[in-house]
Design a protein around this motif. Structure first.
Motif, PDB file in Angstrom:
ATOM      1  N   THR B 169       0.836  -1.209   0.000  1.00 43.34           N
ATOM      2  CA  THR B 169       0.000   0.000   0.000  1.00 43.34           C
ATOM      3  C   THR B 169       0.867   1.253   0.000  1.00 43.34           C
ATOM      4  O   THR B 169       0.626   2.197  -0.757  1.00 43.34           O
ATOM      5  N   ARG B 172       2.589   1.872  -3.328  1.00 44.19           N
ATOM      6  CA  ARG B 172       1.688   2.440  -4.323  1.00 44.19           C
ATOM      7  C   ARG B 172       1.337   3.891  -4.002  1.00 44.19           C
ATOM      8  O   ARG B 172       1.438   4.775  -4.850  1.00 44.19           O
ATOM      9  N   VAL B 238       4.673  -1.654  -9.571  1.00 43.83           N
ATOM     10  CA  VAL B 238       3.454  -1.152  -8.940  1.00 43.83           C
ATOM     11  C   VAL B 238       2.826  -0.067  -9.815  1.00 43.83           C
ATOM     12  O   VAL B 238       1.613  -0.064 -10.060  1.00 43.83           O
ATOM     13  N   GLU B 242      -0.743  -0.127 -12.124  1.00 43.98           N
ATOM     14  CA  GLU B 242      -1.799   0.879 -11.963  1.00 43.98           C
ATOM     15  C   GLU B 242      -2.197   1.482 -13.309  1.00 43.98           C
ATOM     16  O   GLU B 242      -3.375   1.671 -13.598  1.00 43.98           O
ATOM     17  N   TYR B 246      -4.708  -2.186 -12.929  1.00 41.63           N
ATOM     18  CA  TYR B 246      -4.580  -3.251 -11.933  1.00 41.63           C
ATOM     19  C   TYR B 246      -3.881  -2.735 -10.676  1.00 41.63           C
ATOM     20  O   TYR B 246      -3.315  -1.657 -10.661  1.00 41.63           O
ATOM     21  N   ARG B 247      -3.926  -3.563  -9.646  1.00 47.19           N
ATOM     22  CA  ARG B 247      -3.194  -3.251  -8.416  1.00 47.19           C
ATOM     23  C   ARG B 247      -2.479  -4.518  -7.972  1.00 47.19           C
ATOM     24  O   ARG B 247      -3.019  -5.614  -8.132  1.00 47.19           O
ATOM     25  N   LYS B 249      -1.369  -6.994  -5.224  1.00 42.86           N
ATOM     26  CA  LYS B 249      -1.642  -7.401  -3.847  1.00 42.86           C
ATOM     27  C   LYS B 249      -0.937  -8.721  -3.595  1.00 42.86           C
ATOM     28  O   LYS B 249      -0.751  -9.523  -4.524  1.00 42.86           O
ATOM     29  N   GLN B 272      -8.425  -3.031 -10.412  1.00 45.71           N
ATOM     30  CA  GLN B 272      -8.596  -1.989  -9.388  1.00 45.71           C
ATOM     31  C   GLN B 272     -10.018  -1.913  -8.870  1.00 45.71           C
ATOM     32  O   GLN B 272     -10.254  -1.536  -7.733  1.00 45.71           O
ATOM     33  N   ALA B 277      -9.018  -4.911  -3.987  1.00 46.00           N
ATOM     34  CA  ALA B 277      -8.001  -3.920  -4.335  1.00 46.00           C
ATOM     35  C   ALA B 277      -8.068  -2.712  -3.409  1.00 46.00           C
ATOM     36  O   ALA B 277      -7.093  -1.981  -3.252  1.00 46.00           O
ATOM     37  N   SER B 280      -6.528  -1.706   2.205  1.00 47.89           N
ATOM     38  CA  SER B 280      -5.213  -1.079   2.278  1.00 47.89           C
ATOM     39  C   SER B 280      -4.624  -1.161   3.677  1.00 47.89           C
ATOM     40  O   SER B 280      -5.298  -1.551   4.629  1.00 47.89           O
TER      41      SER B 280
END
Lengths: 440, 440
Positions: B169, B172, B238, B242, B246-247, B249, B272, B277, B280
């Motif tokens: 988190t 990002r 990362v 984005e 996407y993210r 994890k 996302q 997603a 956090s």
């Protein structure tokens, strides 16, 4: 596996949810008996339509007279899916007096007559399950009653009516007005012909009554809930709220302080960054605040035949587990009975299929991308997206990012080896797996 | 209320979680006994520090010798909070052989030695609770094992290590690199001095082993989990993820198909818009896909003294309820024992305090806002924000939107009546309540 005879179930109501329960019990019969330690059969059902294909296919005896099911001596558990106050109340009380356990999805019944029904169950020494009465497939009753039992619960706030949430979501996403979206929800089957219960908050108030009781340890008091629906929310209010960083959700809120408990259902502005604000469409979610756990959120489908059946069947399994096994191992440690674990093999990673994110450090010259895509194509690996970045100032290499469709890891390993063997690739390929977590 | 004598608990380990359990049991003693039907006392504890203030305050007998607690004949339930494989395994087996029930927060122990421990419990006719072993305060074991028991579970995907999620988190949100954020996490106490278990995925693999077993009905097979940590994720990856929607994890994923089960822990790109997603910081969440319920998400604090204690105490209450009440009413319908419901009054809506969104239709002339704010100020209603919109073309009235701080509804009703009495206000005031759903 088990020496116990099957448990026989009687269904009151064979509509949408009744059909769902029948299908889920039949489809998952093998896993369910491995979990419950015993086979579960629907043997008798009361329905308006005595010509039900569902019943005929499943070999269920049908009657138009609910009392026949309630009085059937072979039946251990009555599943009440009629809805409404009467005759549901009388039938449930009769079933309990007959020594039968009851599972119900009827939020109105529990919110209004639960105190009476639970006292009757206590007197009769039988069980009453009502997980399906609140938030459909989300096991929120169990979570609050058992999973969070160590906490002093401070408040509960839930999106507990899917129709109202669908309407508010559409109003926001598409800038539409309430009457317009309501008409569409009715056409889609998300709202009843008479939508009052859903849009005026009565359904949510039934559910909130139950949540407040189990959270705070107070009797069910439906008549004390403050209820306000969403029919007066305009698209302008939805838009202004957004501009101010908030979203309008129709919430059921139970809160307590030293003065007393609050039970209220009304449209509510909540901060957009709140996880509840992201719950859209017909989905439900309940946010619970406990003094030890902090905030905890439970999200899932709040209605529909199968999600409601999920909760009804879970309650049935709860009863069957209690009827069957010794109390000390009522719920098997690993969810399935110890003699019913499966020898399903665990696949090596090379056999797993996923999508991939690949990052390559490539010489900045034409032809590299063609080489890479040829290597992938030769192995039937399809590309979903390519992102080619400018090289950083002074750098010789450019990053190339590829997203691929699903492929077996073994084949991706081979492709990566081939890519790394190219003259134009200078660093190991970065590979991160990708999952869409959608419904398949 | 109850004629049963208190249940006595023995604690192995009086560190962070042990302190949490002690505090939660003491702080919520009254509500817990109303839920469990019986008082619960910690009477004996094994700790390294025999000078523990916690123990002294709570009147707990302390020893340096864990076996003394395990062999104490007064104790019904042993709570194992030592962590690691040994001596936890030997002590738990001894406790079971002594006929005691066991509650543990030890994921490593269950993932590696669970099969042996459960067999011993089965043989001894005692219970083993391990809700705290996965996702801290989130009652995910109970949800899968009981709440979703009617489903064929297709896959489970979870953010089940808070440290790794905190690091990703931060990478990002702030564009920082892994080593940099790890150092900060260590300084904040979110990561251990040796962070291997968390950042290399071993802790998540322990938890995933347990989730896969209860989801699919397979034995615990920790040694077959594919494990990849987050230490090689760069801020560039990362950022590229984005840009592609996407993210990244760090997920534990258990999935099955006709070929077998997949058990894998690795960094994963997810869309996302997926609710996972949005999870956090140090929070945990588990997404479960069942054939009847569809997707269901369980979110909350995955670690920390109090959230872990929440799960440990829930397990203790589960055991006590089984020891105490008749099996048919093991869990009281309304969570609290029927003779222990509270007469907490339900407040009328006029006594409830919330924040408000107000929308006024006002004549477009100076002085209106001054009149309105004076009315609010006279009643001590503070304004958080004002939004004054241009009038729509041709319209005479302008909308004025006000957000207020918390005030009792009665006073707001009076303020609204006064506003509506102004000459310059032409339509009823639109009032929507506002909640921040934060921690207070």
């Amino acid at each position: 596996m088990s020496s116990y005879p099957p448990v026989k179930i009687g269904l009151l109501g064979l509509g949408t949810v009744g059909g769902g329960v029948t299908h889920v019990l039949a489809r998952n019969a093998e896993e369910i008996s491995r979990r419950a330690g015993r086979e579960i059969l629907i043997s008798h059902a009361a329905a308006r339509n005595l010509d039900s294909t569902t019943a005929r296919t499943a070999g269920i005896k049908l009657t138009g007279e609910a009392l026949e099911v309630v009085n059937d001596p072979d039946i251990s558990i009555i599943v009440e899916l009629l809805g409404g106050y009467e005759p549901a109340r009388s039938l449930v009380l009769r079933a309990l007096a007959n020594g039968k356990h009851v599972v119900t999805a009827n939020k109105a019944l529990i919110a209004k007559h639960g105190n009476e029904i639970f006292a009757a169950a206590q007197a009769a020494g039988t069980m009453v399950g009502f997980e399906a009465a609140v938030a459909g497939g989300i096991p929120i009753i169990k979570a609050i009653r058992e999973g969070l039992a160590g906490n002093r619960l401070e408040w509960v706030a839930g999106i507990i009516n899917g129709t109202a949430n669908f309407i508010l979501t559409e109003m926001r996403d598409k800038g539409r007005d309430f009457p317009d979206v309501l008409a569409e929800a009715q056409a889609l089957g998300y709202a009843e012909a008479d939508p009052t219960f859903d849009v005026e908050g009565i359904d949510a108030a039934h559910k909130l009554t139950i949540l407040a009781s189990i959270a705070f340890g107070i009797p069910l008091q439906f008549d004390k809930v403050y209820i306000e629906g969403i029919s007066r929310i305009t698209r302008e209010d939805v838009a202004y709220a957004e501009q101010l960083g908030y979203r309008i959700k129709h919430l059921g809120i139970a809160r307590r302080d030293e003065r007393g408990a609050q039970l209220r259902v009304h449209p509510t502005l909540i901060p957009q960054r709140q996880l509840l604000a992201s719950v859209s469409g017909v989905m439900n979610a309940v946010l619970v605040r406990g003094d030890a756990v902090g905030q905890s959120l439970f999200y899932g489908a709040g209605a529909g035949a199968e999600p409601t059946a999920s909760a009804v069947v879970a309650d049935i399994i709860d009863v069957v587990r209690t009827l069957t096994v010794d109390p000390d191992n009522r719920v098997p440690h690993l969810a399935f009975q110890p003699d019913a674990l499966s020898d399903l093999p665990v696949l090596p990673m090379t056999e797993v299929e996923t999508c991939y994110y690949l990052r390559l450090q490539a010489v900045d010259r034409s032809g590299v991308l063609a080489d890479v895509t040829r290597i992938l194509a030769d192995r039937d690996i399809s590309i979903e997206a390519v992102l080619q970045k400018e090289p950083p100032p002074g750098a010789r290499d450019v990053p190339i990012i590829l997203l691929t469709y699903r492929v077996r890891e073994q084949r991706m390993n081979e492709a990566i080896a081939a890519i790394e063997a190219l003259d134009s690739i200078h660093a190991p390929v970065v590979r991160i797996r990708m999952e869409h977590l959608n419904s398949d």
